[in-house]
Write a protein that holds these residues in place. Structure first.
Motif, PDB file in Angstrom:
ATOM      1  N   ALA A 174       0.837  -1.205   0.000  1.00 40.95           N
ATOM      2  CA  ALA A 174       0.000   0.000   0.000  1.00 40.95           C
ATOM      3  C   ALA A 174       0.868   1.250   0.000  1.00 40.95           C
ATOM      4  O   ALA A 174       0.585   2.215  -0.723  1.00 40.95           O
ATOM      5  N   ARG A 177       2.249   1.854  -3.364  1.00 38.39           N
ATOM      6  CA  ARG A 177       1.253   2.372  -4.311  1.00 38.39           C
ATOM      7  C   ARG A 177       0.990   3.842  -4.082  1.00 38.39           C
ATOM      8  O   ARG A 177       0.736   4.596  -5.012  1.00 38.39           O
ATOM      9  N   LYS A 178       1.041   4.266  -2.818  1.00 40.58           N
ATOM     10  CA  LYS A 178       0.840   5.691  -2.544  1.00 40.58           C
ATOM     11  C   LYS A 178       1.993   6.497  -3.120  1.00 40.58           C
ATOM     12  O   LYS A 178       1.800   7.613  -3.604  1.00 40.58           O
ATOM     13  N   PRO A 181       1.763   6.677  -7.674  1.00 36.89           N
ATOM     14  CA  PRO A 181       0.399   6.698  -8.185  1.00 36.89           C
ATOM     15  C   PRO A 181       0.364   6.352  -9.672  1.00 36.89           C
ATOM     16  O   PRO A 181       1.249   6.735 -10.431  1.00 36.89           O
ATOM     17  N   GLY A 182      -0.668   5.599 -10.053  1.00 32.48           N
ATOM     18  CA  GLY A 182      -0.864   5.282 -11.459  1.00 32.48           C
ATOM     19  C   GLY A 182      -0.035   4.119 -11.954  1.00 32.48           C
ATOM     20  O   GLY A 182      -0.211   3.678 -13.080  1.00 32.48           O
ATOM     21  N   ARG A 523      -6.258  -1.087 -15.471  1.00 28.32           N
ATOM     22  CA  ARG A 523      -6.170  -0.740 -14.056  1.00 28.32           C
ATOM     23  C   ARG A 523      -6.976  -1.661 -13.148  1.00 28.32           C
ATOM     24  O   ARG A 523      -6.668  -1.819 -11.977  1.00 28.32           O
ATOM     25  N   GLU A 526      -5.836  -4.112 -10.338  1.00 28.15           N
ATOM     26  CA  GLU A 526      -5.335  -3.736  -9.007  1.00 28.15           C
ATOM     27  C   GLU A 526      -6.430  -3.672  -7.947  1.00 28.15           C
ATOM     28  O   GLU A 526      -6.167  -3.295  -6.817  1.00 28.15           O
ATOM     29  N   ARG A 527      -7.662  -4.014  -8.307  1.00 25.49           N
ATOM     30  CA  ARG A 527      -8.752  -3.799  -7.349  1.00 25.49           C
ATOM     31  C   ARG A 527      -8.892  -4.969  -6.384  1.00 25.49           C
ATOM     32  O   ARG A 527      -9.855  -5.743  -6.430  1.00 25.49           O
ATOM     33  N   TRP A 528      -7.955  -5.069  -5.460  1.00 25.18           N
ATOM     34  CA  TRP A 528      -7.947  -6.206  -4.546  1.00 25.18           C
ATOM     35  C   TRP A 528      -9.181  -6.272  -3.682  1.00 25.18           C
ATOM     36  O   TRP A 528      -9.644  -7.359  -3.330  1.00 25.18           O
ATOM     37  N   GLY A 529      -9.749  -5.098  -3.329  1.00 28.27           N
ATOM     38  CA  GLY A 529     -10.952  -5.106  -2.508  1.00 28.27           C
ATOM     39  C   GLY A 529     -12.050  -5.922  -3.171  1.00 28.27           C
ATOM     40  O   GLY A 529     -12.736  -6.733  -2.551  1.00 28.27           O
ATOM     41  N   VAL A 533     -13.853  -9.527  -2.145  1.00 26.99           N
ATOM     42  CA  VAL A 533     -15.303  -9.683  -2.019  1.00 26.99           C
ATOM     43  C   VAL A 533     -15.776 -10.867  -2.848  1.00 26.99           C
ATOM     44  O   VAL A 533     -16.562 -11.702  -2.375  1.00 26.99           O
TER      45      VAL A 533
END
Ligand code: HEM
Ligand SMILES: [Cu+2]
Lengths: 564, 186
Positions: A174, A177-178, A181-182, A523, A526-529, A533
């Motif tokens: 994390a 990634r901060k 960015p991108g 992109r 990258e949506r691990w959230g 789910v």
């Protein structure tokens, strides 16, 4: 990419490039070295115990009165499936995180150390009752067999230690990634994220199981629901197996192409394989319970699909790997329909070991698909076939990939270089391990089909003719096991030689680049959230119906048993 | 040629086939947590067709996405009630209404609304459904009586846990989006 990380007070600037030129920071290197040392001590001990078992099963070694076969088996299982694999996976991925993300954050490094000692402490707690013959419950510790409560408390600490490392990895990713960015998380760290997501969510069910077992083992509650416990165990046990597999796969996709001087497979498809393996994994646990009572046929039928679904990304992997090999070999001038294979670096252990590991996954995966169907499972369940199967998958595909990795990973973390002699040793070790495993696992598969049970010390069943007919195969098992023990000794020697005695120098962390003309990766990968789910929803679909059934229609429950 | 609406329509037809419908409706949890979401998904696929045919309608009535969101929520809440599921099994008219309302009055508006919604509304929707699912889970699990004539108590409890686990997934997602601000990574 500029990444500035505070290193314990004094500020050090780590540029990605600098990291590549100067190699890993001493502190990060030490972490990985410690993890890998434990892993290979575990294989040394575990291998010795494995040989003891193999010789016993062949009728060649009678265990002394103070050492019980099931004690040995428990320790062998725990050392190899928990200690070896967890410590290797964490050591390897933490080196990968450090390399690809520009160094570990000091906080994360601390978490990994706390995790290290928690796991060691937990392991010591678990081993004490095993040595005292108070916990000969095998690494699956199924109720109604009950061990001393200390054993389970040890397991709790192991799980907590693993969680520390998982969250450490999340924090490091994390933070990267901060700072970037991108950008896409570098591929090896993407694999690491997947592995740690699975480690965390996969060990939740076993944590719940252990918390219900502890009061029962202490005698505070009288009975336990056996089916619920088994189901929670396999949700974890199966996932764990696939975590090592995913670790090996990461090396196949990312490292091996670089070792052979090629480029890696399509980035998007690689990431899809990771995501698919993460989402679909946990539900496969039911294929370990095909023979269990209390699960209705339709539910079992649904689980066949869930379990076979995992085969799909594996087939993608098989395709990808051979495509990469062929492409690379042809670029080097390889010709013909199959003649290109001559251009691959067969004398390089960093390629040879993972290559044979991959090849072994073809029969191993085929056996797995066979086992997961209802009727065929009835034939092989709880026979030596299954033991043959996982020595092929774990002992060969996974462990041999790990072996192949150490020839650059350990020099990389200890700032040394691989010598030609050790490379040669590695090639010989690879051949010995391959022959040993083919003999041992082949004999196990075959004798399993003839009915020889797993997890059973030597017995002729009062000279029953069928049981006697197993003997020649069990003899081969012992021969294979002996070869493997030689392999273990060579491997452990190579590991500690490379860690402490090899010549100093710089070793590269081999990470392959993508093809130049490749389209950018979207992109959404990258949506691990979202992936988490999806995973939870799938787990819900698989587990809610049977678990509610087990609990609502539960039998009276079982008191603890000591069967040994 | 737009392909996705065709797939949506095929999915809807497949779900309407009597053997498929009977199978999914024979178990309470697959009725509510498999058939109904699949109907909505078929609507999500078909939405493109309507958006192309009636662009003014959507821009006029669903300008900021909130009306579509409300319609979606009302249809969803309606079909979460035990009574409506029961009726769908006994009255053909209600069954037909199910096959129309979920794709066209829930799936289509959701697809049209989602990109228009601010992240406030998106999160509000997820929070609303998390609470609703927890409440429904509680209702189905701890209800002392059989709520549906057509389904046994054990099935009702199973469905309740299905709601709780879905709510758990949404909670994990909410925690994740609370801690991870995706815009910071882009
Ligand atoms: C020197 C090499 C090895 C030898 C000789 C060996 C031999 C054996 C034997 C004879 C059994 C017992 C079969 C039974 O009675 O059911 C066994 C079980 C097992 N082995 Fe190995 N093995 C070796 C390496 C490995 C490796 C590398 C792994 C995994 C990474 C592994 C994982 C296991 C597991 C999980 C079991 C099952 C334990 C149980 O049923 O509770 N072994 N092994
Ligand atoms: Cu499995």
């Amino acid at each position: 990419m500029e990444t500035v990380i505070k290193q314990s007070g004094k500020t050090q600037v780590f540029k990605d490039k600098a990291n590549k030129v100067m190699g890993i920071s001493l502190e990060d290197g030490k972490l990985t070295k410690s993890y890998l040392s434990v892993a290979f001590l575990a294989i040394l001990l575990g291998g010795i115990l494995g040989l003891v078992q193999g010789l016993n099963r062949a009728g060649m070694l009678e265990l002394p009165a103070w050492l019980n076969y099931y004690q040995v088996l428990t320790a062998h299982g725990l050392l190899l499936v928990v200690v070896l694999s967890a410590f290797f996976t964490i050591g390897y991925f933490y080196a990968g995180l450090s390399h690809t993300l520009g160094g570990l954050l000091p906080k994360v490094r601390k978490m990994a150390w706390i995790g290290f000692w928690m796991k060691i402490f937990g392991f010591v707690l678990a081993v004490i009752p095993i040595l005292m013959n108070e916990a000969s419950v095998m690494y699956t510790f199924y109720p109604p067999m009950a061990a001393s409560p200390i054993f389970y408390i040890g397991l709790v600490f192991i799980v907590l230690g693993v969680w520390m490392c998982a969250f450490g990895a999340f924090i490091n990713v994390a933070s990267w990634r901060k700072r970037n960015p991108g950008k896409h998380v570098p591929i090896l760290s993407f694999f690491a994220t997947g592995v740690f997501v699975l480690l965390f969510f996969g060990s939740l069910p076993v944590a719940i199981e252990v918390f219900t077992i502890i009061p029962w083992a202490f005698g505070w509650v009288e009975t336990i629901n056996v089916m619920v416990a088994r189901t929670l165990f396999w949700a974890f046990g199966h996932t764990l197996v696939n975590i090592w597999y995913l670790t090996a796969v990461s090396a196949w996709y990312v490292i091996v192409p670089k070792v052979i001087g090629g480029r890696r497979w399509n980035d998007l498809l690689t990431r899809i394989v990771v995501i698919a393996l993460v989402i679909m994994n946990i539900t496969g646990g039911f294929h370990h319970q095909i023979i269990d009572p209390g699960i209705s046929e339709p539910v079992k039928y649904m689980h066949v699909f869930m379990s076979l679904a995992i085969g799909f990304p594996s087939l993608m992997t098989a395709y990808a790997m051979f495509a990469v090999f062929e492409r690379t070999a042809r670029r080097k001038g390889g010709k013909g329909l199959v003649g290109w294979y001559k251009k691959l670096p067969w004398g390089d252990v960093r390629f040879l070991a993972p290559f044979i590991a991959m090849a072994a996954f073809i029969p191993a995966g085929a056996g797995g698909i066979a086992q997961t169907t209802n009727q065929l499972n009835q034939v092989v369940h709880n026979t030596m076939w299954v033991v043959g199967h996982f020595h092929l998958t774990l002992g060969m595909s996974v462990v041999m990939t790990f072996f192949g990795l150490i020839y650059w990973l350990i020099p990389y973390v200890s700032k040394r270089v691989l010598t030609p002699q050790i490379n040669k040793l590695g090639v010989i070790q690879t051949i010995i391990w391959t022959i040993g495993m083919i003999i041992m696992s082949g004999a196990m598969h075959w004798v399993g089909l003839l009915g020889s049970p797993r997890r059973t010390s030597y017995s002729t069943y009062f000279d029953n003719a069928t049981a006697l007919s197993w003997d020649p195969y069990l003899f081969f098992l012992a021969i294979g096991g002996t070869l493997l023990m030689i392999g273990v000794l060579m491997q452990v020697y190579a590991v500690f030689y490379l860690m402490f005695f090899a010549p100093k120098g710089n070793t590269e962390f081999p990470i392959a680049e993508v093809e130049e003309d490749e389209a950018p990766t979207p992109r959404w990968t990258e949506r691990w959230g979202l992936w988490v789910v999806c995973m939870i929803v799938l787990v819900g679909m698989a587990y809610v119906i049977p678990l509610v059934d087990f609990m609502v229609n539960a039998p009276p429950g079982s008191p603890p048993f000591k069967t040994w | 040629m737009m392909k996705s609406p065709v797939y949506g329509l095929l999915l809807l037809f497949a779900l309407m086939l009597p053997p498929v419908a009977n199978l999914l409706e024979s178990i309470m949890i697959t009725h509510m947590h498999m058939q109904m979401p699949l109907l909505i998904i078929s609507g999500l696929f078909m939405a493109k067709f309507f958006q192309h045919r009636f662009p003014e309608f959507f821009s006029k009535w669903n300008e900021n996405g909130v009306p579509g969101l409300l319609l979606f929520s009302i249809i969803m809440v309606y079909w979460s009630l035990p009574r409506t599921m029961d009726e769908a099994l006994t009255l053909t008219s209600v069954e037909i209404f199910k096959f129309i309302s979920l794709p066209f009055l829930a799936g289509v508006p959701l697809r049209d609304s989602w990109p228009k919604l601010s992240s406030f509304w998106k999160h509000a929707l997820i929070i609303f459904f998390t609470i609703l699912f927890l409440a429904l889970g509680w209702l189905y699990i701890w209800s002392p009586v059989q709520l549906c004539n057509n389904y046994l108590i054990i099935e009702q409890i199973t469905l309740g846990w299905g709601f709780i686990s879905t709510a758990f997934a949404m909670v994990v997602y909410l925690i994740y989006s609370y801690f991870v601000d995706l815009s910071k990574y882009e």
